[in-house]
Scaffold this active site. Structure first.
Site, PDB file in Angstrom:
ATOM      1  N   TYR A   1     114.861  34.718 120.617  1.00  0.00           N
ATOM      2  CA  TYR A   1     116.281  35.041 120.757  1.00  0.00           C
ATOM      3  C   TYR A   1     116.664  36.037 119.683  1.00  0.00           C
ATOM      4  CZ  TYR A   1     121.338  34.638 121.183  1.00  0.00           C
ATOM      5  OH  TYR A   1     122.680  34.916 121.369  1.00  0.00           O
TER       6      TYR A   1
ATOM      7  N   LYS B   1     123.324  34.863 109.474  1.00  0.00           N
ATOM      8  CA  LYS B   1     123.547  33.446 109.194  1.00  0.00           C
ATOM      9  C   LYS B   1     123.674  33.149 107.684  1.00  0.00           C
ATOM     10  CE  LYS B   1     122.417  32.111 113.776  1.00  0.00           C
ATOM     11  NZ  LYS B   1     121.381  32.354 114.748  1.00  0.00           N
TER      12      LYS B   1
ATOM     13  N   ASP C   1     112.541  38.985 112.963  1.00  0.00           N
ATOM     14  CA  ASP C   1     113.934  38.572 113.075  1.00  0.00           C
ATOM     15  C   ASP C   1     114.075  37.259 112.308  1.00  0.00           C
ATOM     16  OD1 ASP C   1     116.447  37.762 113.699  1.00  0.00           O
ATOM     17  OD2 ASP C   1     116.225  37.908 115.875  1.00  0.00           O
TER      18      ASP C   1
HETATM   19  C1  LIG Z   1     121.562  33.578 115.830  1.00  0.00           C
HETATM   20  C2  LIG Z   1     120.457  34.538 116.042  1.00  0.00           C
HETATM   21  C3  LIG Z   1     120.692  35.875 116.405  1.00  0.00           C
HETATM   22  C4  LIG Z   1     122.061  36.385 116.749  1.00  0.00           C
HETATM   23  O1  LIG Z   1     122.902  36.372 115.651  1.00  0.00           O
HETATM   24  P1  LIG Z   1     124.483  36.415 115.896  1.00  0.00           P
HETATM   25  O2  LIG Z   1     125.053  36.470 114.518  1.00  0.00           O
HETATM   26  O3  LIG Z   1     124.828  35.186 116.668  1.00  0.00           O
HETATM   27  O4  LIG Z   1     124.753  37.649 116.676  1.00  0.00           O
HETATM   28  C5  LIG Z   1     119.620  36.746 116.450  1.00  0.00           C
HETATM   29  N1  LIG Z   1     118.370  36.322 116.173  1.00  0.00           N
HETATM   30  C6  LIG Z   1     118.102  35.057 115.839  1.00  0.00           C
HETATM   31  C7  LIG Z   1     116.701  34.650 115.508  1.00  0.00           C
HETATM   32  C8  LIG Z   1     119.132  34.113 115.775  1.00  0.00           C
HETATM   33  O5  LIG Z   1     118.849  32.846 115.475  1.00  0.00           O
END
Ligand SMILES: *Cc1c(COP(=O)(O)O)cnc(C)c1O
Length: 454
Positions: free
Chosen positions: A147, A268, A239
């Site tokens: 994701y 985050k 990521d």
């Molecule tokens: C939460 C998340 C995203 C997206 O981040 P947002 O701040 O919600 O746009 C992208 N990559 C990973 C691995 C995530 O956990």
């Protein structure tokens, strides 16, 4: 025991929200709890209290950002209050942006330049644009079940040979440029490189699948991605939006797994509870962003002073105190406890997670009881008797989707005041505010609920 999840006041608020917000919520997963979501009144340490005065032990923790729990330490709160009092933002540089950048650079080996943005989605979208601009190539390889947020390039599903957009509104042409491969499948990514190698700008992967099960990398997988990227002149992008400053502590997951990606995305935790994203990497690549280079990236709120203050003081607090030791020990404690519980009551289930992340995956294959499994969460160890049966890809995780989780297990936990992420594949998080007693009570609740139904 709570009367019913999402009772009276929450019910009325949700009914009202349905008339002004799409589906009553601002992010779809928040609508998952049935019949209605609970509306939060306030947070309190490791708990949230809803508008009906129900108090839940919270393992959602904002879906990851709240490393310290719901109560900000004084220093963090003071830094935020000062930034707000000085004036919320300027669109003109401030010193706090440099300080947070320096903190990240000091702790994350692969990073020596940063660009701050406002969400994880923005960070991954910009990182991919940077990789494309830097390499002059268009294709990216992503992991099925990975994701990276809601951007067109990542809303693609299927296999390398047969892929299509996973959302309405995404033009087919995006699926031409995004190649999904199964996580942990070295042969599949090698094949993608053999077919498209000279067109591949980057491989984009989470160090572990954090939003779809929690799937650990099999030993050697990241090394093989690193080598393939080097051989073909492509960039490796980690990521670390979820894992950054959580898995592997201040060194992040790349430190824990000892891999140096070319680019890293953060979000985050580095915003200390405020909207944030960041792209980091070697100066030679990062300078391709405007204003030094030709790859456009810009944002009114980039490097927002309130966010920077919250992020910096949160990370400084984590460094100064025993935050990672505490949350990781509790993580071990809950995963080890859950392993014992599932061995007794649902030996086919998989306990997943590492550091302060955990989840029980309701996997359905292989029910024979074994006792010498990975002791505190699936680590994909070759010598584990469950190795063959534990999910290794996003598709493996999906085969474990059950109504039991959604309709009986999750609500039964919520009724007993334990708030898990309502989506059965999203990670749960332990914060600095959680205690060993909280974990033990949670284990008793898992035990009671898993032994009752099923
Ligand atoms: C939460 C998340 C995203 C997206 O981040 P947002 O701040 O919600 O746009 C992208 N990559 C990973 C691995 C995530 O956990």
């Amino acid at each position: 025991m709570t009367a019913s999840f999402g009772s009276d006041c929450s019910y009325r608020l949700y009914d009202r929200a349905l008339k002004s917000l799409v589906g009553g919520v601002n992010s779809p997963v928040r609508a998952d709890p049935r019949p209605t979501p609970a509306f939060v009144d306030h947070g309190d340490g490791a708990h949230v209290v809803d508008v009906d005065d129900n108090r839940y032990l919270d393992y959602i923790m904002g879906y990851g950002p709240l490393l310290l729990g719901h109560d900000l330490p004084d220093r963090v709160r003071e830094a935020i209050t000062k930034a707000v009092a000085d004036g919320p933002m300027y669109g003109i540089p401030t010193d706090i942006e440099i300080e947070l950048a320096e903190f990240v650079i000091d702790h994350v080996e692969s990073v020596d330049r940063l660009r701050f943005v406002n969400s994880g989605t923005e960070a991954t979208a910009a990182a991919v644009r940077l990789a494309r601009g830097y390499t002059g190539r268009d294709k990216i390889v992503v992991m099925r079940g990975g994701y990276h947020g809601g951007h067109e390039s990542f809303l693609v599903e299927g296999t390398a040979a047969d892929r299509k957009p996973s959302s309405a509104g995404v033009p087919e042409t995006f699926a031409d440029e995004t190649i999904p491969v199964p996580f942990n499948d070295e042969a599949a990514v090698r094949e993608a490189f053999e077919r498209h190698g000279s067109d591949i700008a980057a491989v984009l992967t989470e160090p572990l699948l954090g939003n779809h099960g929690i799937v650990h990398p099999v030993g050697g997988y990241h090394e093989s991605l690193r080598n393939l990227c080097d051989d073909y002149g492509s960039l490796l992008i980690f990521d670390e939006v979820i894992t950054g400053f959580r898995v592997g502590g201040l060194e992040c997951a790349q430190g824990k797994y000892d891999i140096e990606p070319d680019l890293t995305t953060f979000a985050k935790i580095i915003g200390g509870g405020f909207p944030v994203g960041a792209i980091g990497g070697r100066a030679g690549i990062m300078q391709a962003f405007t204003p030094t280079g030709e790859v456009f990236e810009s944002g009114t709120f980039n490097g927002h002073p309130v966010t920077m203050a919250a992020g910096l003081e949160t990370l400084r607090f984590a460094k100064k105190h025993d935050v990672y030791t505490h949350v990781n020990e509790l993580g071990e404690r809950i995963r080890a406890g859950l392993q014992d519980i599932v061995e007794d009551h649902a030996p086919e289930y998989t306990v997943a997670g590492t550091d302060s992340m955990f989840k029980v995956l309701f996997t359905r294959s292989g029910s024979e009881a074994t006792t010498d499994n990975c002791t505190a969460g699936c680590k994909q160890q070759l010598d584990c008797p469950r190795f063959e049966r534990c999910p290794k890809t996003g598709a493996d995780v999906e085969t474990g989707e059950t109504d039991r989780w959604k309709r009986t297990f999750w609500p039964a936990m919520a009724e007993r005041d334990v708030l898990l992420t309502p989506n059965q594949f999203e990670s749960q998080f332990i914060s600095y505010a959680h205690t060993a007693a909280d974990i033990d009570r949670t284990l008793e609740t898992y035990q009671r609920v898993l032994s009752q139904s099923g």
